[in-house]
Design an enzyme around this catalytic site. Structure first.
Site, short mmCIF file in Angstrom:
data_model
loop_
_atom_site.label_atom_id
_atom_site.label_comp_id
_atom_site.label_asym_id
_atom_site.label_seq_id
_atom_site.Cartn_x
_atom_site.Cartn_y
_atom_site.Cartn_z
N THR A 1 -0.55 -26.21 27.22
CA THR A 1 0.95 -26.17 27.31
C THR A 1 1.43 -25.73 28.59
OG1 THR A 1 1.18 -26.21 24.92
CG2 THR A 1 3.29 -26.13 26.27
N LYS B 1 6.53 -37.39 22.74
CA LYS B 1 5.54 -36.67 23.43
C LYS B 1 4.40 -37.69 23.76
CE LYS B 1 6.54 -32.06 22.46
NZ LYS B 1 5.97 -30.42 22.07
N SER C 1 -4.88 -31.40 22.66
CA SER C 1 -5.33 -31.61 21.11
C SER C 1 -6.00 -33.01 21.09
CB SER C 1 -3.98 -31.47 20.24
OG SER C 1 -3.84 -29.94 20.06
N LYS D 1 0.48 -36.92 14.30
CA LYS D 1 -0.14 -35.48 15.12
C LYS D 1 1.02 -34.54 15.39
CE LYS D 1 -3.26 -33.39 17.24
NZ LYS D 1 -2.87 -32.32 16.42
N LYS E 1 4.96 -33.08 12.06
CA LYS E 1 5.17 -31.59 12.33
C LYS E 1 5.21 -31.09 10.88
CE LYS E 1 6.34 -28.81 15.57
NZ LYS E 1 5.64 -29.06 17.04
N1 GLU Z 1 2.93 -27.71 18.78
C1 GLU Z 1 2.68 -28.32 20.04
C2 GLU Z 1 3.73 -29.26 20.29
O1 GLU Z 1 4.78 -29.10 19.87
C3 GLU Z 1 1.29 -29.13 20.03
C4 GLU Z 1 0.91 -30.20 18.86
C5 GLU Z 1 -0.28 -30.75 18.89
O2 GLU Z 1 -1.30 -30.18 19.60
O3 GLU Z 1 -0.61 -31.53 17.95
O4 GLU Z 1 3.49 -30.13 21.24
#
Ligand code: GLU
Length: 418
Positions: free
Chosen positions: A194, A98, A352, A74, A110
């Site tokens: 965020t 995370k 998300s 993810k 990513k």
């Molecule tokens: N791009 C965001 C991050 O770096 C969210 C990633 C997501 O929601 O999957 O955490």
């Protein structure tokens, strides 16, 4: 090698270094470090796009999947001229951390495309977004790897992407991507998630430091999605936002800035400082007097050159990778409480996850429900990291990596991968 790729190579190496320290501290051997220091899969794609002038331009994109022992991978997709393979790889590892800290049933992924959306038309952006999905469609999916927004991608881009994916698969697949508009199965609270998560971390850090929120002085570096919402929320909560910045410069006022006015005046890419004459250079902002410093812009902002001059008592990293390893050591020794990126900016991926759960069950939650669940996961994450930091006498970043990598390492071992 350009300066940019060198920086990304360093970023990846520092991440790998802390991963190996964390695994070592947890009692895992070199074989586990070898598995988790690189993504399991990294795909490079070339995307031909018909531009408005009639010519075809070929863009390069990437998708990295760090580890899927816990569940599907993810993480977001960024559209930026400086995207590189090393950066996408490092960011996929951070996504794993995370997800581990928040205890989500995912590994990290990513994506990125080398492009400059600020110089592209709406039509060109749509064709690029759809082209990227066509290029990676065999590699991703709702139970495989789930993309989301990241730097310079937004809910409109997610909408084109989910539409393209659903057409390829020939059925509606809302769980393929998160950060969608509400009407396409997005979640309440995703847009501000965020920033809300960062606010929750600031509250926890203030409690640890016994600093009252009222009139606490905050500097926010960066006025994009995370930075601008964060400045707004802190202002509304009664803190004094004394500094903000965008790519062109910074504003600092010890009496507090008028954040609602600045929000009204900024453009869609978060630029506002060009409207003022009394700006200061971006690098000067970080060392101005404040209680809480929030780097919410880009990588490598707090380094060994300025870490000794930072006046904040708390640093909360809303951006990915804003503080180097050396600077982490310096600020920790100076008694500054650092809430690292992999914890502080986890709010986005947490909501998300909620969006994906709602898509899978076809039943949608209220904003209050989402925020309350976000609060539970963020504060639980903070306490796990803070307690380990105290118990093991390691800095907050290493503690966060230890919490973040443990489940993935155990799952990899159970699966017999190591
Ligand atoms: N791009 C965001 C991050 O770096 C969210 C990633 C997501 O929601 O999957 O955490």
């Amino acid at each position: 090698m350009t300066a940019k790729t060198t920086d990304h190579a360093t970023l990846l190496q520092s991440t790998q270094l802390v991963i190996s320290q964390a695994l070592h501290r947890l009692g895992f051997g070199d074989d586990m470090t070898d598995l988790l220091r690189e993504p399991l899969r990294t795909l490079t794609v070339r995307i031909p796009v018909r531009m408005d002038n009639g010519k075809v331009k070929v863009f390069t994109g990437y998708r990295a999947q760090h580890n899927d022992a816990v569940g599907p991978t993810k993480g977001g997709v960024r559209f930026h001229p400086d995207v590189s393979e090393e950066e996408v790889k490092a960011l996929s590892i951070w996504m794993s951390l995370k997800c581990g800290i928040a205890d989500l049933p995912y590994g990290g992924g990513k994506g990125g495309v080398i492009c400059d959306p600020r110089k592209m038309s709406f039509g060109e952006l749509e064709r690029l977004s759809r082209g990227y999905v066509r290029a990676i469609s065999q590699f991703v999916g709702p139970t495989k790897d789930i993309p989301a927004p990241d730097v310079m991608t937004n809910s409109q881009i997610m909408a084109w992407m989910v539409d393209e994916y659903s057409r390829i698969r020939e059925f509606d697949s809302p769980g393929f991507i998160t950060g969608k508009p509400l009407v396409l199965g997005g979640s309440h609270g995703r847009e501000t998630a965020t920033a809300q998560g960062v606010v929750m971390m600031i509250y926890e850090a203030l409690k640890v430091k016994s600093i009252p929120l009222k009139d606490a002085r905050v500097i926010v570096q960066g006025f994009g999605n995370a930075g601008s919402y964060l400045a707004k929320f802190m202002y509304e909560a009664g803190a004094k936002v004394v500094g903000i910045s965008d790519v062109n410069g910074a504003l600092y006022d010890p009496n507090g800035l008028d954040i609602p006015d600045l929000l009204d005046r900024r453009d869609s890419f978060g630029t506002v400082t060009t409207m003022f004459k009394n700006t200061i250079p971006n690098e000067d902002l970080l060392i101005q007097p404040c209680d809480i410093l929030v780097p919410a812009a880009i990588e490598n902002q707090i380094t060994e050159d300025n870490a000794g001059q930072i006046q904040a008592q708390i640093i909360v990293e809303a951006a990915n990778g804003p503080t180097t390893i050396e600077a982490t050591r310096i600020v920790t020794e100076r008694g500054i409480l650092l809430v690292p990126d992999v914890l502080a900016s986890a709010g986005g991926v947490i909501v998300s996850y909620f969006e994906w759960v709602q898509n899978n069950q076809g039943y949608y939650w209220s904003e209050e429900e989402v925020m309350q669940k976000l609060q539970t996961l963020m504060t639980r994450g903070f306490h796990k990291v803070f307690e380990l930091h105290q118990l093991k006498q390691v800095d907050m970043r290493l503690a966060a990596y230890m919490v973040g990598v443990r489940k993935m390492a155990e799952a990899s071992r159970y699966r017999g991968w190591v």
